[in-house]
Design a protein around this motif. Structure first.
Motif, short mmCIF file in Angstrom:
data_model
loop_
_atom_site.label_atom_id
_atom_site.label_comp_id
_atom_site.label_asym_id
_atom_site.label_seq_id
_atom_site.Cartn_x
_atom_site.Cartn_y
_atom_site.Cartn_z
N ASP A 22 -4.43 24.15 -16.75
CA ASP A 22 -3.94 23.63 -17.89
C ASP A 22 -2.94 24.46 -18.45
OD1 ASP A 22 -5.26 21.03 -18.15
OD2 ASP A 22 -6.99 22.45 -18.17
N HIS A 33 -4.25 20.82 -25.05
CA HIS A 33 -2.92 21.52 -24.67
C HIS A 33 -2.35 21.80 -25.88
CE1 HIS A 33 -1.92 19.84 -20.10
NE2 HIS A 33 -3.41 20.61 -20.52
N THR A 53 -3.87 26.18 -22.86
CA THR A 53 -5.13 26.03 -23.62
C THR A 53 -5.74 27.37 -23.95
OG1 THR A 53 -6.63 25.78 -21.93
CG2 THR A 53 -5.49 23.78 -22.37
#
Length: 303
Positions: free
Chosen positions: A176, A84, A193
């Motif tokens: 994500d 992340h 990401t």
């Protein structure tokens, strides 16, 4: 007499050891040379938990990076691609898709006081100035103009706009990524990401060619609907250096550091094949991208 007994027993022990070693070698069906090689290899054997060698270690500064084939989804190189990180203005690619989906490009937006917030950075507009949606979108992508994106977001309601962005995230299938404001500021908890941005690149290339057309525009001037002239200067200095660029988006904030996503079209087997390079949390996004681009170009030439 004692000396002869010592020699006898020494020879006896050596013979026993020799016969034992011969039996072991026979049972394993390997030669003495192979046994030695096996031992040496065990000394230099890599730890099963060791990480693969990073071919760009010491060459690029980006903490997160990825190179991929947009058509096939193959990842040719990655560094912390599933970690992340902060998107900075690369997130404007999501905003651009929302704008294209929900606005008429020829509609006019009037700048209100709410759209003039110095906390967003440099302000480019005047109160009550009128713009076409297309011009605001161009400014938001080409020069990463925050107030252009916010003018569009405020015109339908900021919360509504953010909701549409997160709907788009689900539509693309990102797992994500989360956005909590239209400008993707660090303090608002926005995250993504490199792997998700790779999917964004593939989605844009196949469904939003307008974004490619806009983000490879060079510097130009235009007049707002109020007759005020504006200069639009791209933030991507690689447009004049890399002819294969199909589209790109820059980003920079204190915590995200320097970011850059570039989509290319390379000629392979008499057809255009798209690839992408992504660098995040970089100290020098343009240098890092040039290194990845050159490596990619050389690799493609060997296919």
């Amino acid at each position: 007499m004692q000396k002869s007994n010592f020699i006898f027993w020494l020879l006896f022990v050596l013979i026993i050891l020799f016969l034992g070693l011969g039996f072991i070698i026979h049972q394993r069906n390997i030669s003495g040379a192979q046994l030695g090689a096996h031992y040496l290899s065990s000394l230099f054997k890599s730890d099963k938990n060791s990480q693969p060698i990073d071919i760009f270690d010491g060459q690029i500064s980006a903490e997160v990076a990825l190179v991929g084939n947009i058509n096939t989804g193959e990842i040719l190189y990655s560094r912390n691609a599933n970690v992340h990180t902060l998107p900075a203005s690369i997130g404007k690619l999501i905003a651009a898709m929302v704008i294209i989906d929900n606005f008429n490009m020829n509609d006019t937006i009037t700048i209100t006081q709410d759209m003039l917030n110095p906390n967003w950075g440099t302000l480019h507009f005047s109160l009550n100035e009128k713009f076409k949606v297309q011009d605001l979108l161009n400014m938001g992508l080409v020069m990463s103009c925050n107030d252009a994106i916010m003018a569009l977001a405020y015109s339908i309601g900021e919360d509504t706009f953010v909701g549409l962005m997160n709907q788009k995230i689900k539509e693309i299938g990102l797992e994500d990524t989360g956005f909590f404001n239209p400008l993707f500021f660090d303090s608002e908890g926005n995250f993504t990401t490199a792997l998700d941005l790779f999917q964004v690149s593939r989605y844009i290339y196949n469904k939003y060619p307008q974004i490619g057309n806009i983000t490879r525009m060079k510097a130009y001037t235009f007049k707002s609907e109020s007759g005020i002239t504006h200069l639009v200067v791209p933030t991507n200095i690689l447009l004049d250096k890399i002819p294969e660029i199909w589209g790109a988006k820059t980003g920079v904030t204190p915590e995200a550091k320097e970011c850059l996503l570039v989509i290319y079209e390379f000629q392979q087997n008499n057809q255009k094949v798209p690839y992408v390079t992504i660098v995040l949390k970089s100290d020098n996004r343009f240098k890092d991208t040039e290194i990845l681009y050159q490596w990619l170009k050389n690799k493609i030439n060997t296919f």
